[in-house]
Design a protein around this motif. Structure first.
Motif, PDB file in Angstrom:
ATOM      1  N   TYR A  86      29.026  53.906  17.527  1.00  0.00           N
ATOM      2  CA  TYR A  86      28.609  52.603  18.120  1.00  0.00           C
ATOM      3  C   TYR A  86      28.041  52.330  19.441  1.00  0.00           C
TER       4      TYR A  86
ATOM      5  N   LYS B  73      41.123  49.537  24.356  1.00  0.00           N
ATOM      6  CA  LYS B  73      41.531  50.358  24.651  1.00  0.00           C
ATOM      7  C   LYS B  73      40.410  50.888  26.178  1.00  0.00           C
TER       8      LYS B  73
ATOM      9  N   THR C  75      34.174  58.121  24.910  1.00  0.00           N
ATOM     10  CA  THR C  75      32.052  57.912  24.742  1.00  0.00           C
ATOM     11  C   THR C  75      31.574  58.963  24.349  1.00  0.00           C
TER      12      THR C  75
ATOM     13  N   LEU D  58      33.261  46.261  20.578  1.00  0.00           N
ATOM     14  CA  LEU D  58      33.853  45.541  22.832  1.00  0.00           C
ATOM     15  C   LEU D  58      34.214  44.695  22.441  1.00  0.00           C
TER      16      LEU D  58
ATOM     17  N   ILE E 173      34.361  49.796  15.986  1.00  0.00           N
ATOM     18  CA  ILE E 173      34.683  49.451  16.681  1.00  0.00           C
ATOM     19  C   ILE E 173      33.846  48.946  17.154  1.00  0.00           C
TER      20      ILE E 173
ATOM     21  N   ALA F  43      37.289  48.264  25.074  1.00  0.00           N
ATOM     22  CA  ALA F  43      36.798  48.449  23.361  1.00  0.00           C
ATOM     23  C   ALA F  43      38.185  48.582  22.134  1.00  0.00           C
ATOM     24  N   THR F  44      37.644  48.058  20.987  1.00  0.00           N
ATOM     25  CA  THR F  44      38.871  47.954  20.331  1.00  0.00           C
ATOM     26  C   THR F  44      38.319  48.852  18.905  1.00  0.00           C
ATOM     27  N   VAL F  45      39.553  49.147  18.375  1.00  0.00           N
ATOM     28  CA  VAL F  45      38.955  49.955  17.145  1.00  0.00           C
ATOM     29  C   VAL F  45      39.857  48.991  15.718  1.00  0.00           C
TER      30      VAL F  45
ATOM     31  N   ILE G 298      29.520  48.709  33.269  1.00  0.00           N
ATOM     32  CA  ILE G 298      28.771  48.086  32.503  1.00  0.00           C
ATOM     33  C   ILE G 298      29.821  45.987  32.584  1.00  0.00           C
TER      34      ILE G 298
ATOM     35  N   GLU H 169      40.389  61.803  29.721  1.00  0.00           N
ATOM     36  CA  GLU H 169      40.068  61.618  29.438  1.00  0.00           C
ATOM     37  C   GLU H 169      38.986  62.058  28.046  1.00  0.00           C
TER      38      GLU H 169
ATOM     39  N   LEU I  15      31.083  44.175  29.706  1.00  0.00           N
ATOM     40  CA  LEU I  15      31.802  44.505  28.716  1.00  0.00           C
ATOM     41  C   LEU I  15      33.377  44.252  29.577  1.00  0.00           C
TER      42      LEU I  15
ATOM     43  N   GLY J 195      35.282  54.603  28.184  1.00  0.00           N
ATOM     44  CA  GLY J 195      34.967  56.137  29.336  1.00  0.00           C
ATOM     45  C   GLY J 195      34.132  55.485  30.628  1.00  0.00           C
ATOM     46  N   ARG J 196      34.873  56.816  31.678  1.00  0.00           N
ATOM     47  CA  ARG J 196      34.168  56.279  32.837  1.00  0.00           C
ATOM     48  C   ARG J 196      32.420  56.443  32.845  1.00  0.00           C
ATOM     49  N   HIS J 197      32.333  56.402  32.041  1.00  0.00           N
ATOM     50  CA  HIS J 197      29.995  56.558  31.818  1.00  0.00           C
ATOM     51  C   HIS J 197      30.104  54.738  32.056  1.00  0.00           C
ATOM     52  N   LEU J 198      30.920  54.426  31.219  1.00  0.00           N
ATOM     53  CA  LEU J 198      30.640  53.005  30.912  1.00  0.00           C
ATOM     54  C   LEU J 198      31.173  51.704  31.624  1.00  0.00           C
ATOM     55  N   ARG J 199      31.952  52.563  32.900  1.00  0.00           N
ATOM     56  CA  ARG J 199      32.503  51.408  32.910  1.00  0.00           C
ATOM     57  C   ARG J 199      31.599  49.982  34.223  1.00  0.00           C
TER      58      ARG J 199
END
Lengths: 164, 1031
Positions: free
Chosen positions: A45, B698, A66, B723, B721, B713-715, B707, A97, B710, B701-705
């Motif tokens: 997604y 949830k 991710t 956001l 998923i 995220a959640t399932v 932003i 992670e 946001l 991950g660190r690559h998306l911190r």
């Protein structure tokens, strides 16, 4: 043990196993201990605002993972127009992670002695030397061995174009 | 260290840290309890320390054992009433308690800590009253004691020895005894003398001057000096008489009257008073706590400790695992619920209902295990405030309300530091010094109130003080001087925005950075911490009467009730804590409810204009709108939400698709989620709104911190998923401004400023020429395409809601350059003489409030009522009524005739000093058929009345006018027997309650806000109508 690896960053002591995979025409390997699983189809997604090397997030049995496009992260020019025939996602475990690496194809697991691993040739892969642990030659193929931790710290702007 | 030992140690650490925090509140209670000591309180502290001592001894923690032992001794004396818990004693106990805590926290190194000073301090407490002479050999902090004449007598006397005697109510003297004159010659000997001395006094230190004695063979000198430092309950006269020493040789050093527990000031000074006897404000904080039920506990029980219920210790890891399981169960439940919808079989219905119920219960129960009372955080604040107040010399009463409110453990742990910072801030920056408070007519003792309460599914914690408040102007100044922003930018800030500057990194508001709260890390860290917890912080302040910081926190972090919204193919979760309401605008109403102002879209919501953000734009994702059957989805190409007629205008579409599109337009009502966070309130336009769900958060991950839009995220139930949106982040990404609470966000009514201002809609006709329309005249703004406009006999007509709307082009009536052709154009709709009329406006620029410094002369021409200069652009203000008059003079004729027909030509006297407003109002009222006589101020108006040339029916007056203001004029009219029947309507831009009250006091019949045309006219009609009916 930990001291040893710290002192000799580019040499892996003893025998070790690497999971290999292809991105574009290049073959890479990462320490098999860092690989949690390899997934065939993982619905990803998109995340608005994410760096361009991030494909998005995927649901891995309830965990939000991710997924990173290795080609983009390593700046490997791929055939954009090419139809995507079944990419794989290599799930690595790093810093507590799970992170998915999207690769084109998965190769064999190679076992090699530390002595078989050559230091990265300075002219070959102009990658960040921190990321590249070494190069392993198997049957005439070159496998670039990557350090997962360093790889995941690499920002797309930090990596450089791969030249062979 | 053996494993067993390890376990013992960790058990000890856990138990002791809990016990020690209880002791602290108990000790503080002891201090305030004075005489009516609660024996149970002392017993409890004693038992705790005693058991701690025992365990420490057993494990071999020597130093902790030693300190605990000494504390126990002191407590034992208090328990048996042999020692009263004076502030000095409590201070010593508190200090020991702190040290014990520090040692327990660092248990490994506790044996190497030096506690001798504390032990000595405690010992001196004991020796002070119960065990005279039992001075410790160990060094306390030494002080030198001087004679009144400045000669040094005693070197390095233990401070504690002196203070504990003074605190025990003794006077401390230096006695110079001459062993020859006072003792030998009186037939006594030194031993006898000292024996008698001990009966009346406590010896602290003595010193025999051996230097002057000479050799043994020499005859006795005139005198042998013995100097004694001693404490006694006798005064100097009694002491000298009892000792038989002349009074001039008895020197008073310290008395209890000076100060209950210091030796600091009296003349024969004790130099270098150590820290524990520093100047003490006479106001120890009166910690006062109040139970949530509202009943005030008795004084002795104040700052009640958290009552420990029988608890089971659960390893947090296990607890976290349970939480995850519960989360998964919630997911499974969601899945099942969804399945039920699809298969709709009865069995599944039963199962899902059960799973639903069980899951919820399980979740609740597990959540309970994590819930803790905020009291565990609040309880440390009486001490914090007490210490702070002492240090700053302020007076403060701390009120704690709602300590039984429960919060998730992780939140409880995380709010400690931010709250401490805020409480310190309130005391340090918020409260003024006692003298300043007295001067301002306040109680010298300030009040800080810490309050926790439930509201709207969130936990609110407020920290309020009744201090000086925060000055917005000062903050702006500071921001400029710190180079955080330019001066122009600072002046543009609303007050609320200025207040929010304190959250800017590196901002400290106190004049001087004190060592208490100004540590460079400030409110920004507080805010970041709270935001990380999913909460919000807001500051409200009123200059002179105090500030309140309001923190809103979610009950728990793990499971969050959220609303799932969709944009395009993506789902997003909006935390319900951020949601105010959800609005669905039917497609017919969209054009009316949603307007474009410059580049931004706004929603009209109950008379308020609210900024709206399209989520697809904010996030940069494609928006889809689906046709009814859901089979085809097409990208939404509508650039403007107000434009819902796209289906009609694209004639190139094949007819079938056109029909389909029209259909989807009608079914496609607009969903707007109104959200609020950190002072922002805005609408988020989404494609569709799904059900609310409890989602398991949830982390990304660190690559998306990084932003900002946001939060995680959640399932979802179907495994996809969603956001989680960060409402504050979206606002800041879209650069929404924080509106001031008290200002109307964009209506026609100007801010309650002293200056007269009005809001103007600024637009361009030709790109280089700017015009403005008074916003108060505008009914609405429509966006139309050129082909909707017909030209009939030189007159432009817009077919509009089944009627034809006459349109005015600027360039045809006013000397203006023709616009470059644009499509679509805006039509500003206004009403004149009871009919609607439209002005074609090629491009809107802005709506802004401007001062009424309108130049009515320079650019005067028919249709232009004045000009203003805004940012170096001359802007001509168009008189809509004049234009309408030019376009349709017959309308006004009709109206006048209509008015005349009613047989009452109403004459109004208008007093208004601003020629701009006067002429505008004259036109407005004349267009309604009234006869207007305008006057420049109250005096002229009064004289006009007195001339009696016209018989007026009504007076409309401005308030602020030179020579005679509106209130004076009103009073004159209302007190004059001839005119007192005349109704007076006051119009003003000052529409504050107090203004209205003073207007009413002067006799004003009605009060209207300037430029609110419709209301003014309605008011006039009503009053005239009343008069007519009365007549």
């Amino acid at each position: 043990m930990s001291n040893e690896t710290n002192n000799t960053e580019n040499v892996i002591p003893g025998r070790s196993q690497f999971a290999t995979f292809f991105v574009g025409e290049f073959q890479f390997g990462i320490d098999i201990l860092a690989v949690r699983e390899i997934n065939r189809r993982l619905d990803t997604y998109g995340v608005p605002g994410a760096p361009d090397y991030v494909c998005g997030v995927a649901n891995l049995r309830g965990d939000v993972v991710t997924t990173i496009d290795l080609a983009k992260l390593l700046k490997i020019e791929g055939d954009e127009g090419e139809v995507d025939h079944g990419h794989r996602v290599v799930i690595t475990q790093s810093l507590g992670e799970a992170v998915g690496l999207r690769v084109d194809r998965v190769g064999d697991v190679v076992t090699c002695d530390a002595s078989d691993i050559e230091p990265p040739p300075p002219n070959a892969l102009a990658l960040d030397l921190q990321v590249l642990k070494g190069v392993y030659k198997s049957d005439g193929d070159l496998i670039a061995l990557l350090d997962v931790e360093e790889l995941l710290q690499l920002d797309a702007t930090g990596g450089r174009v791969v030249e062979v | 260290m053996s494993l067993e030992q390890d376990e013992l140690l960790s058990a000890f650490v856990m138990e002791s840290s809990e016990n020690l925090s209880d002791i602290e509140s108990d000790l503080l209670a002891l201090e305030t309890a004075d005489s009516d000591l609660d024996p149970e309180l002392v017993n409890r502290v004693f038992r705790t320390v005693h058991s701690m001592k025992g365990t420490a001894n057993f494990i071999g923690l020597k130093v902790i054992n030693e300190l605990a032992h000494e504390s126990e001794n002191v407590l034992n004396l208090i328990r048996s009433d042999e020692l009263s818990p004076t502030p000095a004693v409590v201070e010593a106990l508190l200090a020991s308690c702190d040290q014990l805590k520090a040692m327990v926290d660092d248990i490994e190194n506790s044996n190497s800590v030096d506690v001798s000073a504390l032990v000595a301090n405690l010992k001196s407490c004991i020796s002070g009253e119960a065990a005279p002479g039992a001075t410790s050999a160990e060094d306390d902090e030494g002080v030198d004691v001087d004679m009144p004449n400045g000669t040094l007598v005693f070197l390095d006397v233990r401070q504690g020895d002196i203070t504990c005697r003074i605190s025990a109510g003794m006077n401390v003297f230096i006695v110079e005894v001459d062993l020859v004159v006072d003792v030998d010659e009186k037939g006594s000997n030194p031993v006898e003398f000292l024996r008698g001395f001990y009966k009346i006094a406590e010896l602290i230190e003595s010193y025999v001057d051996t230097a002057g004695l000479g050799e043994l063979h020499e005859p006795l000198p005139e005198g042998i000096g013995l100097k004694i430092l001693a404490g006694t309950k006798l005064d100097s006269e009694g002491f000298s008489a009892a000792l038989g020493v002349p009074q001039e040789r008895v020197h008073l050093i310290g008395t209890p009257e000076d100060n209950p527990w210091t030796v600091a000031s009296p003349t024969p000074a004790v130099s270098a008073p150590p820290a524990n006897s520093g100047a003490v404000a006479d106001a120890a904080p009166r910690a006062k706590s109040e139970a949530a039920s509202g009943q005030k506990p008795s004084k002795a029980k104040s700052s009640a400790p958290v009552r420990r219920e029988s608890t089971v210790r659960v390893n947090v890891e296990i607890l976290d695992h349970l939480m995850n399981l519960a989360g998964e169960l919630v997911l499974a439940r969601n899945q099942l619920l969804q399945m039920k919808d699809q298969t709709s079989e009865r069995d599944i219905g039963g199962v899902s209902a059960r799973v639903d119920q069980v899951t919820s219960e399980l979740q609740d129960a597990i959540m309970q295990t994590r819930m803790q009372e905020v009291g565990s955080v609040f309880n440390k604040f009486p001490r914090v405030v007490r210490d702070l107040v002492k240090k700053l010399g302020k007076q403060c009463e701390l009120e704690v309300i709602g300590q039984h409110v429960e919060l998730d453990k992780t939140i409880i742990e995380a709010i400690g530091d931010p709250l401490t910072h805020l409480v310190r801030n309130s005391v340090d920056h918020g409260l003024e010094m006692p003298d300043v408070r007295t001067a301002a007519g306040k109680d010298p003792c300030g009040k800080v109130c810490l309050k926790a309460f439930h509201q709207g599914g969130k936990i609110n914690i407020s920290i309020s003080d009744d201090g000086a408040g925060i000055s917005a102007a000062k903050l702006k100044q500071k921001a400029v001087s710190k180079g955080l922003m330019s001066e122009e930018k600072a002046t543009e800030l609303t007050d609320q925005e200025a207040i929010n500057l304190i959250f800017h990194p590196g901002f400290s508001t106190a004049e001087q950075v004190s060592d208490v709260s100004g540590r460079g890390v400030g409110m920004d860290v507080v805010r970041t911490n709270i935001l990380n917890l999913g909460g919000t912080v807001e500051v409200e302040t009123e200059l002179g009467s105090g500030s309140t910081v309001l923190i809103k926190l979610p009950l728990t972090l793990a499971i969050m009730p959220s609303l799932i919204v969709r944009v395009g193919r993506s789902s997003f979760a909006v935390p319900q804590t951020n949601i105010n309401e959800i609005i669905r605008i039917m497609s017919d109403d969209v054009a009316e409810r949603i307007k474009r102002v410059h580049d931004a879209e706004v929603l009209q919501l109950r008379g308020e204009l609210m900024p709206i953000i399209r989520l697809s734009d904010a996030l940069g994702v494609d928006s889809f709108y689906e046709s009814k059957d859901g089979a085809e989805a097409s990208t939404d190409r509508r650039h403007d939400l107000a434009d819902r007629r796209e289906g009609e205008e694209h004639e190139e579409h094949p007819p079938r698709e056109d029909v389909a599109r029209r259909e989807c337009n009608t079914s496609n009502a607009l969903s707007v989620v109104i959200v609020e966070s950190a002072g922002h309130r805005y609408g988020v336009v989404v494609d569709s709104v799904d059900d609310p769900q409890e989602i398991v958060v949830k982390p990304l991950g660190r690559h998306l911190r990084g932003i900002e839009c946001l939060a995680g995220a959640t399932v979802l139930g179907d495994g996809s998923i969603a956001l989680i949106l960060d409402v504050t982040g979206i606002a800041s990404k879209c650069q929404l401004r924080v509106p001031s609470r008290d200002t109307d966000t964009g209506g026609a009514v100007s801010t309650a400023d002293d200056r007269e201002s009005q809001s103007l809609l600024i637009f361009t006709n030709h790109p280089e020429e700017k015009f403005a329309l008074p916003a108060s005249f505008i009914t609405r703004i429509e966006r139309v395409t050129k082909d909707q406009i017909d030209s009939v006999g030189g007159q432009f007509i817009l077919q509009y809601r089944g009627k034809s709307l006459p349109l005015i082009t600027i360039e045809d009536h006013i000397s203006a350059r023709a616009p470059e052709p644009t499509d679509p154009v805006n039509v500003v709709v206004f009403s004149a003489a009871g009919r609607e009329c439209g002005v074609i406006v090629p491009r809107l620029v802005d709506i802004r409030d401007v001062d009424a410094e309108v130049d009515a002369e320079t650019l005067k021409e028919p249709g232009i009522i004045g000009s203003i200069v805004v940012e170096n652009d001359a802007i001509r203000i168009i008189g809509l009524l004049e234009l309408a008059h030019i376009l349709k003079p017959d309308w006004f004729e009709e109206k006048k005739q209509h008015a005349v027909k009613r047989g009452h030509d109403i004459k109004i006297l208008l007093a208004e000093d601003s020629s701009f407003f006067r002429s505008q109002m004259t036109k407005v009222l004349e267009s309604e058929g009234f006869a207007i006589t305008g006057c420049e101020d109250g005096l002229i108006a009064w004289n006009t009345l007195l001339r009696r040339e016209t018989e007026f029916d009504l007076v409309v007056t401005d308030i602020e006018m030179p020579n005679m203001n509106g209130l004076e004029l009103t009073r004159k009219i209302k007190t004059d027997p001839e005119f007192k029947h005349l109704p007076v309507i006051a119009v003003t831009s000052l529409a504050r309650d107090e203004d209205i009250a003073s207007g009413r006091a002067a006799g004003v019949d009605d009060y209207q806000v300037k430029m609110d045309r419709a209301k003014l006219i309605a008011s006039i009609r009503k009053i005239i109508g009343d008069c007519v009916s009365v007549a």
